[in-house]
Design an enzyme around this catalytic site. Structure first.
Site, short mmCIF file in Angstrom:
data_model
loop_
_atom_site.label_atom_id
_atom_site.label_comp_id
_atom_site.label_asym_id
_atom_site.label_seq_id
_atom_site.Cartn_x
_atom_site.Cartn_y
_atom_site.Cartn_z
N HIS A 184 1.05 -1.16 -0.08
CA HIS A 184 0.13 0.01 0.15
C HIS A 184 0.94 1.30 -0.05
O HIS A 184 0.93 2.25 -0.80
CB HIS A 184 -1.02 0.03 1.29
CG HIS A 184 -1.89 1.12 1.42
ND1 HIS A 184 -3.29 1.10 0.96
CD2 HIS A 184 -1.54 2.58 1.86
CE1 HIS A 184 -3.70 2.46 1.29
NE2 HIS A 184 -2.62 3.13 1.77
N GLU A 185 1.90 1.22 0.77
CA GLU A 185 2.75 2.66 1.01
C GLU A 185 3.55 2.60 -0.32
O GLU A 185 3.67 3.92 -0.76
CB GLU A 185 3.35 2.49 2.32
CG GLU A 185 2.61 2.74 3.67
CD GLU A 185 1.72 3.52 3.58
OE1 GLU A 185 1.55 4.54 3.14
OE2 GLU A 185 0.55 3.25 4.51
N HIS A 188 1.81 4.24 -3.00
CA HIS A 188 1.66 5.65 -2.88
C HIS A 188 2.87 6.31 -3.42
O HIS A 188 2.66 7.28 -4.13
CB HIS A 188 1.59 6.20 -1.56
CG HIS A 188 0.12 6.06 -0.83
ND1 HIS A 188 -0.97 6.36 -1.46
CD2 HIS A 188 -0.38 5.70 0.66
CE1 HIS A 188 -2.03 6.35 -0.64
NE2 HIS A 188 -1.73 5.91 0.37
N HIS A 194 -5.81 6.75 -2.98
CA HIS A 194 -6.87 5.80 -2.36
C HIS A 194 -8.04 5.53 -3.24
O HIS A 194 -8.46 6.67 -3.68
CB HIS A 194 -7.28 6.37 -0.85
CG HIS A 194 -6.32 6.43 0.19
ND1 HIS A 194 -5.92 7.47 0.88
CD2 HIS A 194 -5.41 5.52 0.46
CE1 HIS A 194 -4.94 7.28 1.81
NE2 HIS A 194 -4.63 5.81 1.37
ZN LIG Z 1 -2.85 5.27 2.17
#
Ligand SMILES: [Zn+2]
Length: 304
Positions: A184-185, A188, A194
């Site tokens: 997830h990170e 980004h 998101h």
């Molecule tokens: Zn996030």
């Protein structure tokens, strides 16, 4: 004489340990116990809200934009879509789909392995190349200490760029429940936003604003100014989707309009997550063969 040989051997071993096995250069190692000065002032933001979020998910405890996104120019977020627009932010794209990285020596071997699993997942299903830091100007630094939580910048920031993954404590696994939070990170950092922030999200989810801690209502705004249709369908299974109780003061904050879907999985990539990265970095455009290759890999790697 023997003593001299022993000393010589130790010197050779020490010298070899510093040498890149692919060549004869010494690899510069960004080993540090402190990160470089942070221009975002994240530390002070954290202190302001941490009390309210003490028992929350580590992904929301940083109390940054949408919980885990750090930005030096927050106003730019209003122009971002689900993935960064390279026409507006060309410098935020990792050149040649190549991402130098370094994992802090402060992680233990198990944590190191989990981060590497996330990196392998992203490399395997896409044309991205994650390369160990070797003195490049721009690189990701996986970082376990203050400011704590799981958080990241969106896209390439330039210079040393922290991807914060807080280590487990006695009470909680924090950012190490599995490779999903690291995925997830990193996503980004690759330029992805998101899923719930999509312009068309109201067709798919209901945001229950009355249940959101008032100070964090902004985390549920739709960020795009454009009526853009992202090339992929809304993805309930995305590793970039909020969980149902993020920033809750009681009760659910997000409810799916479709029955039986689980929101906020942090196990790994969904098929669409995988395709989005390939799309964002031009992996699908190279040739028909490449397109089919990555589509197949995404189908194998990802959740439905
Ligand atoms: Zn996030």
């Amino acid at each position: 004489m023997r003593r001299e040989n022993g000393f010589r051997l130790i010197c050779i071993v020490l010298w070899l340990a510093r040498v890149d096995h692919t060549g004869s250069r010494t690899i510069p190692r960004p080993e540090t116990n402190e990160i470089m000065e942070d221009e975002t002032g994240i530390g002070s933001v954290l202190k302001a809200f941490r009390k309210q979020l003490r028992k929350e998910d580590p992904e929301v405890t940083p109390a940054l934009i949408e919980g885990d996104i750090a930005a030096s120019q927050p106003i730019l977020f209003s122009l971002w879509r689900l993935g960064l627009r390279w026409d507006i932010f060309p410098t935020r794209k990792w050149e040649n789909a190549t991402i130098p990285y370094h994992i802090s020596h402060l992680y233990n071997p198990q944590e190191y392995e989990i981060i590497m699993t996330a990196i392998h997942l992203l490399s395997f299903g896409t044309c991205l190349r994650f390369v160990p830091y070797d003195g490049q100007a721009d690189y990701l630094l996986f970082w376990p200490k203050e400011p704590e939580g799981c958080w990241s910048y969106v896209g390439k920031k330039g210079g040393q760029q922290v991807v914060a993954l807080q280590r487990p404590t006695l009470k909680s696994k924090k950012c190490f429940t599995g490779p999903g939070r690291a995925v997830h990170e990193i996503m980004h950092a690759l330029g992805l936003f998101h899923e719930h922030a999509r312009r068309d999200r109201d067709e798919y989810i209901t945001v229950l604003k009355d249940n959101v801690i008032p100070n964090f209502l902004h985390n549920f705004e739709k960020l795009s100014l454009e009526n853009t249709t992202y090339p992929y369908k809304y993805d309930y299974h995305s590793v970039m989707h909020y969980g149902p109780s993020f920033f809750s003061k009681g009760g659910k904050t997000i409810k799916a309009k479709k029955n039986g879907v689980f929101l906020g999985q942090r196990v790994g990539l969904s098929i669409t997550d995988c395709l989005k990265i390939n799309d964002l970095y031009g992996c699908l455009e190279k040739s028909d063969f490449e397109r089919k290759k990555y589509e197949t890999l995404c189908a194998v790697l990802g959740f439905t």
